[in-house]
Design a protein around this motif. Sequence first.
Motif, short mmCIF file in Angstrom:
data_model
loop_
_atom_site.label_atom_id
_atom_site.label_comp_id
_atom_site.label_asym_id
_atom_site.label_seq_id
_atom_site.Cartn_x
_atom_site.Cartn_y
_atom_site.Cartn_z
N LYS A 1 1.25 18.20 -57.59
CA LYS A 1 2.11 18.87 -57.16
C LYS A 1 1.57 20.17 -56.12
N SER A 2 0.71 20.57 -56.70
CA SER A 2 -0.08 22.06 -56.22
C SER A 2 -1.08 21.53 -55.04
N PHE A 3 -1.40 20.14 -55.18
CA PHE A 3 -2.20 19.63 -54.14
C PHE A 3 -1.55 18.73 -53.12
N ASN A 4 -0.24 18.73 -53.21
CA ASN A 4 0.66 17.88 -52.27
C ASN A 4 0.45 16.38 -52.68
N ARG A 5 0.07 15.92 -53.62
CA ARG A 5 0.03 14.56 -54.02
C ARG A 5 1.28 13.86 -54.58
N GLY B 1 -7.60 12.34 -64.85
CA GLY B 1 -7.86 12.88 -66.33
C GLY B 1 -8.71 12.61 -67.41
N THR B 2 -9.25 11.42 -67.03
CA THR B 2 -10.34 10.75 -68.09
C THR B 2 -11.70 11.04 -67.49
N GLY B 3 -11.71 11.56 -66.27
CA GLY B 3 -13.20 11.67 -65.60
C GLY B 3 -13.73 13.05 -65.65
N TYR B 4 -14.83 13.40 -65.86
CA TYR B 4 -15.26 14.82 -65.86
C TYR B 4 -15.55 15.61 -64.62
N SER B 5 -15.09 14.83 -63.78
CA SER B 5 -15.14 15.73 -62.16
C SER B 5 -13.70 15.32 -61.49
N SER B 6 -12.74 15.10 -62.40
CA SER B 6 -11.45 14.74 -61.75
C SER B 6 -10.93 15.85 -60.63
N LEU B 7 -11.04 17.34 -61.12
CA LEU B 7 -10.74 18.09 -60.13
C LEU B 7 -11.45 18.13 -58.78
N THR B 8 -12.69 17.89 -58.70
CA THR B 8 -13.33 17.88 -57.78
C THR B 8 -13.00 16.88 -56.90
N TYR B 9 -12.56 15.65 -57.55
CA TYR B 9 -12.23 14.55 -56.64
C TYR B 9 -10.89 14.82 -56.25
N LEU B 10 -9.89 15.59 -56.64
CA LEU B 10 -8.54 15.86 -56.29
C LEU B 10 -8.69 16.68 -55.23
N ARG B 11 -9.59 17.42 -55.26
CA ARG B 11 -9.86 18.59 -54.16
C ARG B 11 -10.40 18.02 -52.91
N ARG B 12 -11.26 17.04 -53.18
CA ARG B 12 -12.24 16.57 -51.95
C ARG B 12 -11.79 15.33 -51.48
N LEU B 13 -11.26 14.29 -52.33
CA LEU B 13 -10.88 13.14 -51.74
C LEU B 13 -9.29 12.99 -51.20
N PRO B 14 -9.11 12.51 -50.16
CA PRO B 14 -7.84 12.43 -49.28
C PRO B 14 -6.89 11.36 -50.18
N ALA B 15 -6.81 11.10 -51.15
CA ALA B 15 -5.82 10.07 -51.87
C ALA B 15 -4.62 10.59 -51.82
N LYS B 16 -3.49 10.00 -51.52
CA LYS B 16 -2.10 10.30 -51.43
C LYS B 16 -1.53 10.35 -53.03
N ILE C 1 -1.24 17.44 -71.41
CA ILE C 1 -2.09 16.95 -70.23
C ILE C 1 -1.35 16.41 -69.11
N VAL C 2 -0.19 15.64 -69.53
CA VAL C 2 0.61 14.95 -68.66
C VAL C 2 1.38 16.09 -67.80
N GLU C 3 1.87 17.05 -68.07
CA GLU C 3 2.54 18.22 -67.62
C GLU C 3 1.36 18.72 -66.60
N GLY C 4 0.14 19.03 -67.31
CA GLY C 4 -0.98 19.55 -66.34
C GLY C 4 -1.06 18.55 -64.97
N VAL C 5 -1.50 17.36 -65.19
CA VAL C 5 -1.56 16.41 -63.96
C VAL C 5 -0.77 16.53 -63.13
N ILE C 6 0.80 16.62 -63.52
CA ILE C 6 1.74 16.70 -62.62
C ILE C 6 1.68 17.85 -61.60
N ALA C 7 1.75 18.86 -62.52
CA ALA C 7 1.40 20.13 -61.87
C ALA C 7 0.58 20.24 -60.97
N LEU C 8 -0.87 19.80 -61.21
CA LEU C 8 -1.93 19.80 -60.24
C LEU C 8 -1.76 18.86 -59.21
#
Length: 201
Positions: free
Chosen positions: A144-148, A99-114, A135-142
């Motif tokens: 879950k959406s990406f099965n992390r 949530g602190t980096g400018y490309s967080s969504l890209t990393y969430l989508r492309r990096l296989p972190a559990k 923001i906390v609610e949004g990160v939790i929802a994201l």
Amino acid sequence: MNAYGEWVIDTALTQISRWQELGLKFLVRTSVNIAAIQLQQPDFTQRLTTLLATHPDVEPCYLELEVLETSALDDVQHVSKIMEACIAMGVNFALDDFGTGYSSLTYLRRLPAKLIKIDQSFVRDMLHDADDLAIVEGVIALAKSFNREVIAEGVETIEHGTALLKLGCELAQGYGIAKPMPAGDIPEWISGWRPDISWQT
């Protein structure tokens, strides 16, 4: 892999082995911070394989590599392949300070972190700051959406933990759970710790 980073991982594996010798039953992974530059070294996977081989009694699934400074990753596709090779060996990955980096969504989508870690700067004030709570609610929802899985840093009070559980975040770290302690104190702490009654479902 640089010498210092290698020493840190080796030390963590040695400690896991010692805990196992004491009969400690692991319920959680042991997390080790690694810098973005270290993860991008061409021999990272090879050196990690060697380290794991020197600790044959430690199952790789008990080791988690926590990637710091994700915004410093130069080639996300290359890093993804490195992570996938390590995951194939059984090692887990977490993305730190999400949530602190400018490309967080890209990393969430492309990096296989559990695991995704919610930065403590958002968690700390979430009880009285509506923006941080959102923001906390949004990160939790994201996550879950990406099965992390998702873990919250900076859980300092029972109230923080209760609020996070209501939002669907069941993993946390912070003084509300335990303060830093010597490795030798961990077995006794694990055997004696009980969650607050308001956290029990």
